[in-house]
Design a protein around this motif. Structure first.
Motif, short mmCIF file in Angstrom:
data_model
loop_
_atom_site.label_atom_id
_atom_site.label_comp_id
_atom_site.label_asym_id
_atom_site.label_seq_id
_atom_site.Cartn_x
_atom_site.Cartn_y
_atom_site.Cartn_z
N LEU A 64 0.73 -1.51 -0.29
CA LEU A 64 -0.03 0.19 -0.13
C LEU A 64 0.91 1.25 -0.16
CD1 LEU A 64 -2.85 -1.27 2.43
CD2 LEU A 64 -3.16 -0.30 0.10
N LYS A 65 0.26 2.32 -0.71
CA LYS A 65 1.04 3.75 -0.90
C LYS A 65 0.12 4.69 -0.30
CE LYS A 65 3.02 2.13 -5.36
NZ LYS A 65 2.91 2.45 -6.82
N PRO A 66 0.81 5.79 0.04
CA PRO A 66 -0.35 7.03 0.44
C PRO A 66 -1.16 7.33 -0.31
CG PRO A 66 1.98 7.27 1.43
CD PRO A 66 2.10 6.03 0.30
N GLU A 67 -0.73 7.27 -1.58
CA GLU A 67 -2.15 7.59 -2.52
C GLU A 67 -3.09 6.90 -2.81
OE1 GLU A 67 1.33 7.44 -2.97
OE2 GLU A 67 1.87 6.76 -5.04
N ASP A 68 -3.02 5.63 -2.02
CA ASP A 68 -4.14 4.70 -2.08
C ASP A 68 -5.42 5.10 -1.18
OD1 ASP A 68 -1.66 1.82 -2.27
OD2 ASP A 68 -3.09 2.87 -3.83
N THR A 69 -4.97 5.96 -0.11
CA THR A 69 -5.71 6.63 0.92
C THR A 69 -7.00 7.02 0.24
OG1 THR A 69 -4.02 7.27 2.41
CG2 THR A 69 -6.23 8.18 2.61
N ALA A 70 -8.53 6.67 0.69
CA ALA A 70 -9.66 6.73 0.10
C ALA A 70 -10.50 6.15 0.93
CB ALA A 70 -9.39 6.37 -1.50
N VAL A 71 -11.75 6.47 0.73
CA VAL A 71 -13.05 5.45 0.90
C VAL A 71 -13.17 4.48 -0.17
CG1 VAL A 71 -15.30 5.39 1.46
CG2 VAL A 71 -14.01 7.28 2.40
N TYR A 72 -13.26 3.33 0.27
CA TYR A 72 -13.27 2.02 -0.85
C TYR A 72 -14.89 1.71 -0.56
CZ TYR A 72 -8.48 2.01 -1.68
OH TYR A 72 -7.13 2.31 -2.15
N TYR A 73 -15.56 1.56 -2.02
CA TYR A 73 -16.69 0.96 -1.94
C TYR A 73 -16.75 -0.22 -2.92
CZ TYR A 73 -18.12 5.92 -0.81
OH TYR A 73 -17.83 7.22 -0.04
N CYS A 74 -17.73 -1.25 -2.60
CA CYS A 74 -17.83 -2.16 -3.40
C CYS A 74 -19.22 -1.78 -3.99
CB CYS A 74 -17.98 -3.60 -2.55
SG CYS A 74 -19.35 -3.77 -1.65
N ALA A 75 -19.50 -2.48 -5.21
CA ALA A 75 -20.66 -2.22 -6.07
C ALA A 75 -21.11 -3.40 -6.93
CB ALA A 75 -20.39 -0.97 -6.96
N ARG A 76 -22.33 -3.53 -7.12
CA ARG A 76 -23.06 -4.67 -7.86
C ARG A 76 -23.52 -4.25 -9.16
NH1 ARG A 76 -28.45 -8.10 -7.10
NH2 ARG A 76 -28.76 -6.94 -9.06
#
Length: 124
Positions: free
Chosen positions: A86-98
């Protein structure tokens, strides 16, 4: 009504790993492609990865290819995102979707159902 619930986010140091899970309600989970997206503050929601309904086909954004792995367990109605290096630029809210079909897509507008998101923060 389809519900998607993400879990597994948190704070991790650069170079570390996290595994996100997304549990889906309903009995037709295996009929649909699933995707992961992420959204950093002040930015648009970006595609991360998607997987076909039986898991035979996967696709990743260039920014995570080789570091992230999407998988699914249809017996558990769950899709996963293993995130390594993991990198600092991976910082985010992660969502799954269908998706509303088996055809996968990188476009968020092509997904009918979304989870509430889980925060991933990578410190340098």
């Amino acid at each position: 009504q389809v519900q998607l619930v993400e879990s597994g986010g948190g704070l991790v140091q650069a170079g570390g790993s996290l595994r996100l899970s997304c549990a889906a309600s309903g009995s037709t989970f295996s009929s649909y492609a699933m995707g992961w997206f992420r959204q950093a503050p002040g930015k648009e929601r970006d595609f991360v990865a998607h997987i076909s309904r039986y898991g035979g086909n996967t696709y990743y954004s260039d920014s995570v290819k080789g570091r992230f792995t999407i998988s699914r367990d249809n017996a558990k109605n769950t899709v996963y995102l293993q995130m390594d290096s993991l990198k600092p630029e991976d910082t985010a809210v992660y969502y799954c979707a269908r998706r509303s079909s088996n055809s996968a897509s990188t476009d968020p507008s092509g997904y009918a159902y979304w989870g509430q998101g889980t925060q991933v923060t990578v410190s340098s």
